[in-house]
Design a protein around this motif. Structure first.
Motif, PDB file in Angstrom:
ATOM      1  N   ASP A   1       0.792  -1.235   0.000  1.00 52.03           N
ATOM      2  CA  ASP A   1       0.000   0.000   0.000  1.00 52.03           C
ATOM      3  C   ASP A   1       0.825   1.287   0.000  1.00 52.03           C
ATOM      4  OD1 ASP A   1       1.006  -0.219   2.538  1.00 52.03           O
ATOM      5  OD2 ASP A   1      -0.909   0.056   3.573  1.00 52.03           O
ATOM      6  N   THR A   2       2.110   1.189  -0.357  1.00 51.62           N
ATOM      7  CA  THR A   2       2.890   2.429  -0.415  1.00 51.62           C
ATOM      8  C   THR A   2       2.602   3.163  -1.721  1.00 51.62           C
ATOM      9  OG1 THR A   2       4.816   1.465  -1.528  1.00 51.62           O
ATOM     10  CG2 THR A   2       4.719   1.271   0.885  1.00 51.62           C
TER      11      THR A   2
ATOM     12  N   ARG B   1       1.893   1.737  -5.719  1.00 44.76           N
ATOM     13  CA  ARG B   1       0.788   2.142  -6.592  1.00 44.76           C
ATOM     14  C   ARG B   1       1.320   2.730  -7.896  1.00 44.76           C
ATOM     15  NH1 ARG B   1      -1.266   3.782  -1.526  1.00 44.76           N
ATOM     16  NH2 ARG B   1      -0.848   5.991  -1.907  1.00 44.76           N
TER      17      ARG B   1
ATOM     18  N   TYR C   1      -6.476   0.553  -8.911  1.00 46.73           N
ATOM     19  CA  TYR C   1      -5.685  -0.091  -7.866  1.00 46.73           C
ATOM     20  C   TYR C   1      -6.552  -0.189  -6.621  1.00 46.73           C
ATOM     21  CZ  TYR C   1      -0.884  -1.127  -6.234  1.00 46.73           C
ATOM     22  OH  TYR C   1       0.267  -1.735  -5.810  1.00 46.73           O
TER      23      TYR C   1
ATOM     24  N   ILE D   1      -6.535  -1.730  -2.550  1.00 42.16           N
ATOM     25  CA  ILE D   1      -5.698  -2.271  -1.479  1.00 42.16           C
ATOM     26  C   ILE D   1      -6.474  -3.309  -0.673  1.00 42.16           C
ATOM     27  CG2 ILE D   1      -4.306  -1.715   0.543  1.00 42.16           C
ATOM     28  CD1 ILE D   1      -3.259  -0.507  -2.038  1.00 42.16           C
TER      29      ILE D   1
END
Length: 233
Positions: free
Chosen positions: A82-83, A87, A98, A100
């Motif tokens: 999830d950084t 992405r 995208y 998460i």
């Protein structure tokens, strides 16, 4: 519409498969990256849900491979990474969206609907053919002022026809988009569902919007409702 889900976690793939089926989508599942590529190039999908961390070939490599092959199918990446950099890597590899993990299924559905509204599909949330109207978000169908109740499969079949107005769609195309690889080629079931739709949407109407093209398949006529000589009702 038809969706390919590439996900190696059996629990997540079952959850997505069940939810999308209940929402009226035709769904195929691949459990690793190489199978994902094979599925994606073997059939005409409307959208692909692709996990990033996959065995044999990771999701970003799958995505790059598909884009290099010229496949423009919208791709939604699923990942626990999830950084911002993660992405960016996914989007730069060719992803269209995208999501998460963990995620809410209603958000997944909303994102898929957003991807399906992009070209080459008809972009409106509300589809209109003659006096027939479909709200793809609220899942409502009306002809004139009359509300029409449809089963999930009937809704999917009608949506596919309405997203391709005036196009002749073969039974094979319909089977691939409205059903999935579980469809074993008995095209009579398509004719049966077309009959169900006609009885519901054409009740008390002067003519049928869905026309049979002899020896080919079906089309929904967006120009007018007159039956023409080359078509059967």
């Amino acid at each position: 519409m038809r969706v390919l889900v590439v996900e190696d976690d059996a629990g997540i793939s079952r959850f997505i498969h069940q939810g999308l089926n209940e929402a009226g989508y035709a769904v195929d599942i691949a459990s690793n990256g190489r199978d994902g590529i094979n599925y994606a190039i073997a059939a005409d999908y409307d959208v692909i849900v692709l996990d990033v961390l996959l065995p044999e070939l990771d999701g970003l490599s799958v995505l790059k491979d598909l884009r290099q092959r010229g496949l423009q199918t919208p791709v939604l990446l699923l990942t626990a990474l999830d950084t911002v950099q993660d992405r960016v890597l996914g989007l730069d590899a060719g992803a269209d969206d995208y999501l998460i993990k963990p995620f809410d299924f209603t958000e997944l559905l909303a994102r898929l609907r957003a991807l399906l509204r992009r070209p080459p599909l008809q972009t409106d949330v509300v589809l209109q053919v003659g006096n027939l109207q479909m709200d793809t978000v609220q899942r409502l169908v009306k002809r004139g002022d009359r509300l029409i109740e449809l089963s999930p499969r009937e809704f999917s079949l009608l949506e596919y026809l309405m997203r391709h107005p005036n196009q002749v769609l073969s039974r094979t195309q319909i089977a691939q988009h409205v059903w999935s690889f579980d469809f074993y080629g008995d095209f009579k079931v398509i004719d049966v569902y077309i009959g169900y739709l006609r009885r519901k949407i054409d009740r008390n109407e002067p003519a049928s919007l869905i026309q049979t093209v002899r020896g080919v398949g079906y089309r929904i006529n967006a120009d007018d409702e007159r039956l023409m000589s080359e078509f059967e009702p």
